[in-house]
Design an enzyme around this catalytic site. Structure first.
Site, PDB file in Angstrom:
ATOM      1  N   TYR A 148       0.828  -1.209   0.000  1.00  0.00           N
ATOM      2  CA  TYR A 148       0.000   0.000   0.000  1.00  0.00           C
ATOM      3  C   TYR A 148       0.864   1.261   0.000  1.00  0.00           C
ATOM      4  O   TYR A 148       0.589   2.214  -0.748  1.00  0.00           O
ATOM      5  CB  TYR A 148      -0.908  -0.040   1.229  1.00  0.00           C
ATOM      6  CG  TYR A 148      -1.813   1.137   1.425  1.00  0.00           C
ATOM      7  CD1 TYR A 148      -2.921   1.338   0.611  1.00  0.00           C
ATOM      8  CD2 TYR A 148      -1.587   2.052   2.455  1.00  0.00           C
ATOM      9  CE1 TYR A 148      -3.779   2.415   0.810  1.00  0.00           C
ATOM     10  CE2 TYR A 148      -2.431   3.127   2.662  1.00  0.00           C
ATOM     11  CZ  TYR A 148      -3.525   3.305   1.843  1.00  0.00           C
ATOM     12  OH  TYR A 148      -4.367   4.365   2.051  1.00  0.00           O
ATOM     13  N   LYS A 155       0.871   4.092  -2.931  1.00  0.00           N
ATOM     14  CA  LYS A 155       0.490   5.468  -2.620  1.00  0.00           C
ATOM     15  C   LYS A 155       1.639   6.432  -2.888  1.00  0.00           C
ATOM     16  O   LYS A 155       1.411   7.594  -3.264  1.00  0.00           O
ATOM     17  CB  LYS A 155       0.018   5.570  -1.174  1.00  0.00           C
ATOM     18  CG  LYS A 155      -1.333   4.912  -0.928  1.00  0.00           C
ATOM     19  CD  LYS A 155      -2.420   5.482  -1.834  1.00  0.00           C
ATOM     20  CE  LYS A 155      -3.810   5.066  -1.431  1.00  0.00           C
ATOM     21  NZ  LYS A 155      -4.844   5.560  -2.382  1.00  0.00           N
TER      22      LYS A 155
END
Length: 316
Positions: free
Chosen positions: A184, A188
């Site tokens: 993640y 991001k």
């Protein structure tokens, strides 16, 4: 669990700063996306509500959440249409843009928000979990951005340049890293780089591209922040409500934010922060090649005069 936030007078559509604009919001069936879609409609926008209706880990699918949000917007007097395509495929992303054009005849703002989590420590992270998270977050930003920009480029070449806006969704994990979220965090962080490149490449088409790093109580955060993000009792300010993030997202997607582009904003509760990315710090230049020992000595001196990095989320 889906958070319930009843429509209020502030959610009702009016002339607003987005009157006449057509806005796409991906991942808009729940959480932040739902709040954004309703906030845009309240400011007069026509909204394409995209959502696959998957679980927090990306499993399953249902058209219900997107249609529910459309129903909420229409019940409040707004205008919205549902789209259930997979925006991490070229076909799905293209059909998303077509849905806006076929329904409303134009597209003015794209809010990339869709995502899910598959958290593991790196040594336990499966390749499939890495690929799935990178796909929905990073590819799921790239493809809608690509197809929307192709439309805006065509409009600009035809002498009909629009005041177009893109709002991408990064995270504090993308800015600082987060233990147990290597996939993640990488995705991001990639969105931040994509935002910078797109803001430069699309400027000649009249398109502005910014990103937010939000913090709010959603299905993706309810376990991580179960204690600190609990909703208040009574009439207290719900600092972690997704609706707190939406005002800056709506403003960034309106003409009122011109000429802001290539910027990243943290948004949480009642706080908005302009994030300042990598900038040159202390520097040493020998004017010739260093030996390894010299490079080490010079680097240690530079570090002594540099600001310490902020800690990774979850680091001890």
């Amino acid at each position: 669990m889906t958070e319930e936030f009843p429509m209020t007078a502030a959610d009702e559509p009016g002339p607003g700063i987005c009157a006449g604009r057509v806005v796409i919001v991906t991942g808009a069936g729940r959480g932040l996306g739902r709040a954004h879609a309703r906030a845009y409609a309240a400011e007069g926008a026509k909204v394409v509500v995209n959502d696959l209706g998957v679980g927090p880990d990306g499993s399953g699918a249902s058209g219900g959440p997107a249609h529910d949000v459309v129903a909420e917007i229409r019940a409040a007097g707004g205008d919205a249409v549902a789209h259930g395509g997979d925006i991490a495929t070229s076909e799905g992303a293209a059909s998303l843009v077509r849905a806006a054009l076929d329904t409303y005849g134009q597209l003015d703002t794209l809010v990339n928000n869709a995502g899910f989590l598959r958290d593991r420590m790196l040594v336990n992270l499966d390749e499939d979990d890495w690929d799935a998270v990178m796909r929905v977050h990073l590819k799921g930003h790239f493809l809608p951005l690509k197809h929307a920009a192709a439309y805006w480029r065509g409009e600009a070449k035809a002498g009909r340049a629009r005041h177009a806006c893109v709002v991408n969704t990064s995270s504090g994990a993308g800015l600082l890293g987060s233990v147990g979220q290597g996939n993640y965090s990488a995705a991001k962080a990639g969105i931040l780089g994509l935002t910078m490149v797109a803001s430069a490449e699309f400027a000649s088409y009249g398109v502005r591209v910014n990103a937010i790093a939000p913090a709010a109580r959603t299905r993706m955060t309810e376990q991580t922040f179960a204690q600190t993000m609990a909703a208040p009792e009574g009439d207290g300010f719900d600092a972690m409500a997704p609706e707190n993030v939406s005002p800056v997202v709506v403003w960034l997607g309106s003409e009122a934010s011109a000429p802001v582009t290539g910027r990243v904003f943290e948004a949480e509760a009642g706080r908005i922060t302009v994030m300042e990315g990598w900038r040159p710090g202390p520097t040493a230049d020998k004017g010739a090649r260093w030996t390894p020992a010299e490079a080490g000595d010079a680097t240690l001196k530079l570090l002594a005069g540099a600001q310490a990095p902020q800690p990774v989320y979850g680091a001890r």
